[in-house]
Motif scaffolding. Structure first.
Motif, PDB file in Angstrom:
ATOM      1  N   VAL A 270      40.226  53.492  33.157  1.00 56.26           N
ATOM      2  CA  VAL A 270      40.459  53.251  34.609  1.00 56.26           C
ATOM      3  C   VAL A 270      40.299  51.918  35.033  1.00 56.26           C
ATOM      4  N   ALA A 271      40.877  51.607  36.085  1.00 57.43           N
ATOM      5  CA  ALA A 271      40.727  49.987  36.659  1.00 57.43           C
ATOM      6  C   ALA A 271      40.780  50.000  38.057  1.00 57.43           C
ATOM      7  N   SER A 272      39.940  49.057  38.629  1.00 61.84           N
ATOM      8  CA  SER A 272      39.828  48.686  39.948  1.00 61.84           C
ATOM      9  C   SER A 272      39.991  47.135  40.407  1.00 61.84           C
ATOM     10  N   GLN A 273      41.072  46.796  41.349  1.00 58.73           N
ATOM     11  CA  GLN A 273      41.102  45.542  41.675  1.00 58.73           C
ATOM     12  C   GLN A 273      40.996  45.218  43.206  1.00 58.73           C
ATOM     13  N   ASN A 274      40.741  46.322  43.929  1.00 59.85           N
ATOM     14  CA  ASN A 274      40.618  46.489  45.254  1.00 59.85           C
ATOM     15  C   ASN A 274      39.561  45.363  45.977  1.00 59.85           C
ATOM     16  N   ASP A 275      38.712  45.015  45.306  1.00 60.66           N
ATOM     17  CA  ASP A 275      37.759  44.123  46.181  1.00 60.66           C
ATOM     18  C   ASP A 275      37.522  42.764  45.421  1.00 60.66           C
ATOM     19  N   ARG A 276      37.203  41.848  46.360  1.00 64.53           N
ATOM     20  CA  ARG A 276      36.926  40.418  45.924  1.00 64.53           C
ATOM     21  C   ARG A 276      35.763  40.494  44.989  1.00 64.53           C
ATOM     22  N   SER A 277      35.042  41.386  44.813  1.00 62.01           N
ATOM     23  CA  SER A 277      33.542  41.367  44.055  1.00 62.01           C
ATOM     24  C   SER A 277      34.032  42.130  42.713  1.00 62.01           C
ATOM     25  N   GLN A 278      33.604  41.573  41.882  1.00 58.88           N
ATOM     26  CA  GLN A 278      33.828  42.050  40.346  1.00 58.88           C
ATOM     27  C   GLN A 278      32.812  43.288  40.279  1.00 58.88           C
ATOM     28  N   HIS A 279      31.481  42.997  40.874  1.00 59.29           N
ATOM     29  CA  HIS A 279      30.469  44.015  40.761  1.00 59.29           C
ATOM     30  C   HIS A 279      31.014  45.370  41.540  1.00 59.29           C
TER      31      HIS A 279
END
Length: 375
Positions: A270-279
């Motif tokens: 799975v992957a997520s890149q929607n937010d500026r925050s890595q956390h």
């Protein structure tokens, strides 16, 4: 009785029969009696959480049973009205009765679909993940068309759509994308779309204007809450960070904020890149991983109950659930239910409800349909 009226009656009866099957009618009546008795017990509210669960189940059953009885009663009353009007030669009253039956048939169809959404996660929000198959630009363009189709479907229903992960194709389209769709029964409806989707068209990327066949896969899984216990060991995870890419935003390609998590024992990624925050992206990715593992467990249970169940397979010929033909003729055909549309433009603009309703009905009835694919 008039042929037109009889057709509406047959349609209503078909919906009522499916409603009773989906409810397991006799068991539902007994269960409602049990729940009514429990509600009368004053000690029930000593445990607030348990009491709320009981009340929710009671309300759902009561509404479904009353809706079914109400439709049947209204149908019988309207049929008597039409027969009486025909005997007396009152065409105006008879026509009004037929119009009322038509409206009742529409209502029965809607109630039928709602009743089919009885799974424990059906009411939840959902992720829709789209992956291009082999074929380079052709399949990547098709994957992007599918992404737009599901976004338009969600917007038609008043759902909110967020793009969680996005990987652009080299020339056009997308390699993959994951959308989060928020709305009542989003997963219940969308879950029927999991599988391989096939497109046949004259390629806009072929200078010789030849007909091409492209494949992309769709995977749907629910957004689960904390009430679902999913045991994930940190030692089983491989976590990578990378720079976000895709559909824009000031944070794109500036920091290693995107997160990819691999669950090593199962191979789920799975992957997520929607937010500026890595956390925050890591938290989103973990939520997606839990949802994928929950969905995998549901698939395992379904496989045990149905030996004909087919798990996710190769993105290619022979595995498709639906074909979309744009040339030389116009046709969309579902290969599980046989439902068709001669308006692919409408389907690709989000008109998916008839396909979803038929697939939901098939899950309840278990009825298999022999369907030949289109050329």
């Amino acid at each position: 009785m008039r042929a037109e009226a009889q057709a509406y009656v047959d349609r209503i009866n078909s919906a009522l029969n499916l409603l009773r099957v989906s409810l397991d009618w006799d068991r539902a009546l007994r269960r409602l009696d049990e729940l009514n008795a429990r509600v009368e017990d004053p000690t029930l509210w000593n445990d607030q959480k348990k009491a709320q669960e009981v009340m929710r189940e009671r309300t759902r059953l009561d509404n479904s049973i009353n809706a079914t009885r109400s439709i049947e009663s209204e149908m019988n009353d309207t049929v008597e009205l039409i027969e009486m009007a025909d005997e007396e030669g009152d065409t105006t009253l008879g026509d009004e009765g037929v119009t009322a039956l038509a409206a009742l048939a529409d209502k029965a169809d809607k109630d039928k679909v709602t009743a089919l959404l009885s799974g424990e996660a059906d009411g939840f929000d959902t992720y829709i993940q789209i992956n291009a198959g082999a074929g380079g630009t052709e399949s990547q363009d098709w994957a992007e068309i599918l992404q737009r189709m599901y976004q338009r479907w969600a917007e038609r229903r008043g759902y909110k759509v967020e793009l969680v992960d996005y990987h652009a194709g080299e020339q056009a389209g997308i390699k993959s994308a994951t959308m989060l769709i928020k709305g009542e029964n989003a997963y219940g409806y969308a879950k029927t779309e999991s599988g391989v989707h096939r497109l046949v068209r004259i390629s806009p990327y072929d200078s010789a204007a030849r007909r091409h066949t492209s494949f992309s896969s769709v995977w749907v899984y629910p957004v689960i809450d904390d009430s679902f216990e999913i045991d994930i060991k940190e030692s089983d995870l491989k976590i990578d960070t990378y720079r976000a890419s895709g559909a824009g935003g000031q944070h794109v390609n500036t920091t290693d904020s995107a997160v990819r998590i691999t669950h090593v024992p199962t191979g789920i990624i799975v992957a997520s890149q929607n937010d500026r925050s890595q956390h925050k992206n890591r938290a989103t990715a973990m939520s997606m991983l839990k949802a994928r593992m929950y969905e995998a467990e549901m698939q395992r249970r379904e496989a045990e109950a149905n030996t004909d169940y087919a798990a996710k397979t190769e993105i290619g010929w022979g595995h498709q659930i639906r074909s979309y033909v744009l040339q030389p003729y116009q046709l969309v055909k579902d290969l599980r239910t046989g439902v068709t549309s001669t308006s692919p433009d409408d389907v690709l603009d989000g008109a998916l409800d008839p396909f979803m309703a038929a697939a939901l009905s098939q899950k309840v009835t278990g009825e298999k349909v022999e369907v030949e694919d289109v050329d």
